[in-house]
Design a protein around this motif. Structure first.
Motif, PDB file in Angstrom:
ATOM      1  N   GLY A  14       0.792  -1.216   0.000  1.00 26.44           N
ATOM      2  CA  GLY A  14       0.000   0.000   0.000  1.00 26.44           C
ATOM      3  C   GLY A  14       0.826   1.269   0.000  1.00 26.44           C
ATOM      4  N   GLU A  15       2.125   1.142   0.304  1.00 27.36           N
ATOM      5  CA  GLU A  15       2.979   2.332   0.322  1.00 27.36           C
ATOM      6  C   GLU A  15       3.477   2.720  -1.066  1.00 27.36           C
ATOM      7  OE1 GLU A  15       4.851   2.400   4.820  1.00 27.36           O
ATOM      8  OE2 GLU A  15       6.045   1.458   3.214  1.00 27.36           O
ATOM      9  N   VAL A  16       3.342   1.818  -2.034  1.00 24.61           N
ATOM     10  CA  VAL A  16       3.777   2.083  -3.403  1.00 24.61           C
ATOM     11  C   VAL A  16       2.550   2.300  -4.279  1.00 24.61           C
ATOM     12  CG1 VAL A  16       5.174   1.276  -5.342  1.00 24.61           C
ATOM     13  CG2 VAL A  16       5.763   0.575  -3.007  1.00 24.61           C
ATOM     14  N   ALA A  17       2.565   3.354  -5.081  1.00 30.53           N
ATOM     15  CA  ALA A  17       1.429   3.671  -5.947  1.00 30.53           C
ATOM     16  C   ALA A  17       1.310   2.673  -7.096  1.00 30.53           C
ATOM     17  CB  ALA A  17       1.581   5.090  -6.499  1.00 30.53           C
ATOM     18  N   LYS A  18       0.198   2.733  -7.794  1.00 29.38           N
ATOM     19  CA  LYS A  18      -0.033   1.832  -8.924  1.00 29.38           C
ATOM     20  C   LYS A  18       0.893   2.123 -10.092  1.00 29.38           C
ATOM     21  CE  LYS A  18      -3.379  -0.715  -7.306  1.00 29.38           C
ATOM     22  NZ  LYS A  18      -3.167  -2.172  -7.095  1.00 29.38           N
ATOM     23  N   THR A  19       1.379   3.369 -10.192  1.00 30.51           N
ATOM     24  CA  THR A  19       2.337   3.747 -11.236  1.00 30.51           C
ATOM     25  C   THR A  19       3.648   4.168 -10.593  1.00 30.51           C
ATOM     26  OG1 THR A  19       0.633   4.431 -12.814  1.00 30.51           O
ATOM     27  CG2 THR A  19       2.846   5.343 -13.121  1.00 30.51           C
ATOM     28  N   VAL A  20       4.740   3.589 -11.077  1.00 27.64           N
ATOM     29  CA  VAL A  20       6.074   3.907 -10.565  1.00 27.64           C
ATOM     30  C   VAL A  20       6.939   4.429 -11.715  1.00 27.64           C
ATOM     31  CG1 VAL A  20       8.153   3.015  -9.454  1.00 27.64           C
ATOM     32  CG2 VAL A  20       5.911   2.109  -8.799  1.00 27.64           C
ATOM     33  N   LEU A  21       7.545   5.594 -11.510  1.00 29.67           N
ATOM     34  CA  LEU A  21       8.543   6.104 -12.435  1.00 29.67           C
ATOM     35  C   LEU A  21       9.902   5.597 -11.962  1.00 29.67           C
ATOM     36  CD1 LEU A  21       7.406   9.829 -12.794  1.00 29.67           C
ATOM     37  CD2 LEU A  21       6.479   7.786 -13.887  1.00 29.67           C
ATOM     38  N   MET A  22      10.724   5.093 -12.905  1.00 30.36           N
ATOM     39  CA  MET A  22      11.987   4.472 -12.523  1.00 30.36           C
ATOM     40  C   MET A  22      13.174   5.056 -13.281  1.00 30.36           C
ATOM     41  SD  MET A  22      11.369   0.454 -11.665  1.00 30.36           S
ATOM     42  CE  MET A  22      12.618   0.519 -10.368  1.00 30.36           C
ATOM     43  N   PRO A  23      13.865   6.036 -12.693  1.00 28.87           N
ATOM     44  CA  PRO A  23      15.175   6.416 -13.219  1.00 28.87           C
ATOM     45  C   PRO A  23      16.198   5.391 -12.749  1.00 28.87           C
ATOM     46  CG  PRO A  23      14.704   7.673 -11.256  1.00 28.87           C
ATOM     47  CD  PRO A  23      13.483   6.822 -11.502  1.00 28.87           C
ATOM     48  N   GLY A  24      17.330   5.332 -13.418  1.00 26.94           N
ATOM     49  CA  GLY A  24      18.352   4.405 -12.965  1.00 26.94           C
ATOM     50  C   GLY A  24      18.985   4.838 -11.657  1.00 26.94           C
ATOM     51  N   ASP A  25      19.244   6.127 -11.519  1.00 27.16           N
ATOM     52  CA  ASP A  25      19.982   6.682 -10.392  1.00 27.16           C
ATOM     53  C   ASP A  25      19.037   6.944  -9.209  1.00 27.16           C
ATOM     54  OD1 ASP A  25      21.532   8.143  -8.623  1.00 27.16           O
ATOM     55  OD2 ASP A  25      22.274   9.556 -10.126  1.00 27.16           O
ATOM     56  N   PRO A  26      19.276   6.351  -8.043  1.00 24.41           N
ATOM     57  CA  PRO A  26      18.410   6.620  -6.895  1.00 24.41           C
ATOM     58  C   PRO A  26      18.428   8.087  -6.461  1.00 24.41           C
ATOM     59  CG  PRO A  26      20.354   5.369  -6.230  1.00 24.41           C
ATOM     60  CD  PRO A  26      20.325   5.369  -7.728  1.00 24.41           C
ATOM     61  N   LEU A  27      19.531   8.798  -6.714  1.00 16.85           N
ATOM     62  CA  LEU A  27      19.566  10.225  -6.393  1.00 16.85           C
ATOM     63  C   LEU A  27      18.679  11.025  -7.344  1.00 16.85           C
ATOM     64  CD1 LEU A  27      23.322  10.795  -5.479  1.00 16.85           C
ATOM     65  CD2 LEU A  27      21.353  10.540  -3.943  1.00 16.85           C
ATOM     66  N   ARG A  28      18.508  10.527  -8.566  1.00 19.38           N
ATOM     67  CA  ARG A  28      17.559  11.164  -9.477  1.00 19.38           C
ATOM     68  C   ARG A  28      16.130  10.938  -8.994  1.00 19.38           C
ATOM     69  NH1 ARG A  28      17.952  13.133 -14.617  1.00 19.38           N
ATOM     70  NH2 ARG A  28      19.878  13.989 -13.748  1.00 19.38           N
ATOM     71  N   ALA A  29      15.871   9.766  -8.423  1.00 18.00           N
ATOM     72  CA  ALA A  29      14.551   9.516  -7.832  1.00 18.00           C
ATOM     73  C   ALA A  29      14.279  10.511  -6.705  1.00 18.00           C
ATOM     74  CB  ALA A  29      14.468   8.078  -7.314  1.00 18.00           C
ATOM     75  N   LYS A  30      15.289  10.759  -5.883  1.00 17.61           N
ATOM     76  CA  LYS A  30      15.158  11.740  -4.794  1.00 17.61           C
ATOM     77  C   LYS A  30      14.890  13.136  -5.358  1.00 17.61           C
ATOM     78  CE  LYS A  30      17.716  13.260  -0.641  1.00 17.61           C
ATOM     79  NZ  LYS A  30      17.881  14.701  -0.890  1.00 17.61           N
ATOM     80  N   PHE A  31      15.593  13.503  -6.413  1.00 21.68           N
ATOM     81  CA  PHE A  31      15.402  14.804  -7.051  1.00 21.68           C
ATOM     82  C   PHE A  31      13.970  14.950  -7.574  1.00 21.68           C
ATOM     83  CE2 PHE A  31      15.238  17.422 -10.869  1.00 21.68           C
ATOM     84  CZ  PHE A  31      15.851  18.593 -10.447  1.00 21.68           C
ATOM     85  N   ILE A  32      13.466  13.912  -8.219  1.00 21.82           N
ATOM     86  CA  ILE A  32      12.104  13.946  -8.765  1.00 21.82           C
ATOM     87  C   ILE A  32      11.092  14.108  -7.633  1.00 21.82           C
ATOM     88  CG2 ILE A  32      10.322  12.584  -9.939  1.00 21.82           C
ATOM     89  CD1 ILE A  32      12.694  11.272 -11.512  1.00 21.82           C
ATOM     90  N   ALA A  33      11.265  13.337  -6.566  1.00 20.91           N
ATOM     91  CA  ALA A  33      10.330  13.411  -5.447  1.00 20.91           C
ATOM     92  C   ALA A  33      10.310  14.812  -4.840  1.00 20.91           C
ATOM     93  CB  ALA A  33      10.706  12.380  -4.387  1.00 20.91           C
ATOM     94  N   GLU A  34      11.481  15.424  -4.717  1.00 26.90           N
ATOM     95  CA  GLU A  34      11.585  16.727  -4.064  1.00 26.90           C
ATOM     96  C   GLU A  34      11.127  17.877  -4.955  1.00 26.90           C
ATOM     97  OE1 GLU A  34      15.366  15.728  -1.093  1.00 26.90           O
ATOM     98  OE2 GLU A  34      15.703  16.831  -2.973  1.00 26.90           O
ATOM     99  N   ASN A  35      11.183  17.700  -6.273  1.00 30.53           N
ATOM    100  CA  ASN A  35      10.909  18.810  -7.182  1.00 30.53           C
ATOM    101  C   ASN A  35       9.629  18.673  -8.005  1.00 30.53           C
ATOM    102  OD1 ASN A  35      13.468  20.725  -7.242  1.00 30.53           O
ATOM    103  ND2 ASN A  35      14.208  18.626  -7.025  1.00 30.53           N
ATOM    104  N   PHE A  36       9.063  17.482  -8.068  1.00 29.14           N
ATOM    105  CA  PHE A  36       7.881  17.299  -8.899  1.00 29.14           C
ATOM    106  C   PHE A  36       6.663  16.790  -8.124  1.00 29.14           C
ATOM    107  CE2 PHE A  36      11.377  17.089 -11.909  1.00 29.14           C
ATOM    108  CZ  PHE A  36      10.900  17.787 -13.003  1.00 29.14           C
ATOM    109  N   LEU A  37       6.871  16.185  -6.961  1.00 30.28           N
ATOM    110  CA  LEU A  37       5.765  15.581  -6.214  1.00 30.28           C
ATOM    111  C   LEU A  37       5.449  16.365  -4.948  1.00 30.28           C
ATOM    112  CD1 LEU A  37       6.671  11.764  -6.459  1.00 30.28           C
ATOM    113  CD2 LEU A  37       5.341  13.173  -8.058  1.00 30.28           C
ATOM    114  N   GLU A  38       4.227  16.202  -4.464  1.00 32.10           N
ATOM    115  CA  GLU A  38       3.794  16.806  -3.213  1.00 32.10           C
ATOM    116  C   GLU A  38       3.447  15.711  -2.211  1.00 32.10           C
ATOM    117  OE1 GLU A  38       0.482  19.215  -4.374  1.00 32.10           O
ATOM    118  OE2 GLU A  38       1.747  20.901  -4.986  1.00 32.10           O
ATOM    119  N   ASP A  39       3.435  16.086  -0.924  1.00 31.82           N
ATOM    120  CA  ASP A  39       3.061  15.161   0.161  1.00 31.82           C
ATOM    121  C   ASP A  39       3.851  13.860   0.072  1.00 31.82           C
ATOM    122  OD1 ASP A  39       1.087  17.017   1.004  1.00 31.82           O
ATOM    123  OD2 ASP A  39      -0.284  16.248  -0.519  1.00 31.82           O
ATOM    124  N   VAL A  40       5.157  13.987  -0.034  1.00 34.53           N
ATOM    125  CA  VAL A  40       6.028  12.841  -0.297  1.00 34.53           C
ATOM    126  C   VAL A  40       6.342  12.062   0.974  1.00 34.53           C
ATOM    127  CG1 VAL A  40       8.332  12.177  -1.107  1.00 34.53           C
ATOM    128  CG2 VAL A  40       7.053  13.972  -2.298  1.00 34.53           C
TER     129      VAL A  40
END
Length: 237
Positions: A14-40
């Motif tokens: 339940g903690e993972v949404a039905k759609t997952v975006l997957m960059p290769g770099d985990p730091l890029r995932a952090k960047f996306i979460a901090e700059n494109f998503l809300e209520d993270v």
């Protein structure tokens, strides 16, 4: 007995949404979460393969690193599809152009993923499997690119197991078959999606060209990355 958390993903069901975006770099995932998503919220730190869930314009979306190469994305996408009830995975990455008509800054929508990997051997199929993207995601990505006036090219890419190849003729042979670009993950993602009955797409920013030798600066890569993210987030469902 529950199969989650897994050895690689520490999230609860339940903690993972039905759609997952997957960059290769985990730091890029952090960047996306901090700059494109809300209520993270962060749902994974295991092996420093960061994963986050938030909202984008009211839609619940997750983002998680896949690591480099077919074995790594093979593990993470398998567990997300089969253990965490994820329906859609959209890989977002960079690639090298192998086609004179595919320029740096272009976004490639990977309709198919040829590969030099032996990943499909596990299925013991009586022939050669062709890993392809989910049509609904491809179609939606094309429409968003048109709407936003983003130059996008649709076609076949190469998911290579080797970054440094001992075969100096390999790239020219793939180029002769019309391959658009080379990356290292899409084929495994597409095969895992097919086997699980789920949906997958790979979107790629062209960061350099094997044909011309041109390469983007760090600033230009960031600008083009934003174009790719616009497509990925718009088609997340």
């Amino acid at each position: 007995m529950s199969q989650i958390p897994t050895p690689h993903i520490g999230a609860k069901l339940g903690e993972v949404a039905k759609t997952v975006l997957m960059p290769g770099d985990p730091l890029r995932a952090k960047f996306i979460a901090e700059n494109f998503l809300e209520d993270v919220i962060q749902f994974n730190t295991t092996r420093n393969m960061f994963g986050y869930t938030g909202t984008y314009k009211g839609k619940r979306v997750s983002v998680m690193g896949s690591g480099m190469g077919i074995p790594s994305i093979g593990i993470y996408s398998y567990e997300l599809f089969n253990f965490y009830e994820v329906d859609n995975i959209i890989r977002i990455g960079t690639a090298g152009s192998m086609n004179a008509n595919v320029k740096v800054r272009d976004v490639v929508i990977a309709l198919g993923a040829s590969t030099n990997s032996n990943y499909a051997a596990q299925y013991n199929l009586p022939g050669t499997f062709a890993p392809i993207a989910s049509y609904d995601l491809v179609s939606a990505a094309v429409e968003v690119a048109k709407e936003k006036n983003i130059r996008a090219v649709v076609g076949n890419v190469l998911s290579s197991d080797t970054f440094y190849s001992a075969d100096e003729t390999a790239m020219s042979k793939w180029m002769s078959m019309g391959i658009l670009a080379v990356e290292m993950e899409a084929a495994a993602l597409y095969m895992n999606a097919a086997k699980a009955g789920k949906n997958a797409l790979c979107l790629l920013t062209i960061s350099d060209s094997i044909v011309t030798g041109e390469a983007l600066s760090a600033e230009d890569r960031q600008s083009t990355f934003t174009d790719m993210m616009e497509i990925a987030l718009r088609i997340a469902k």
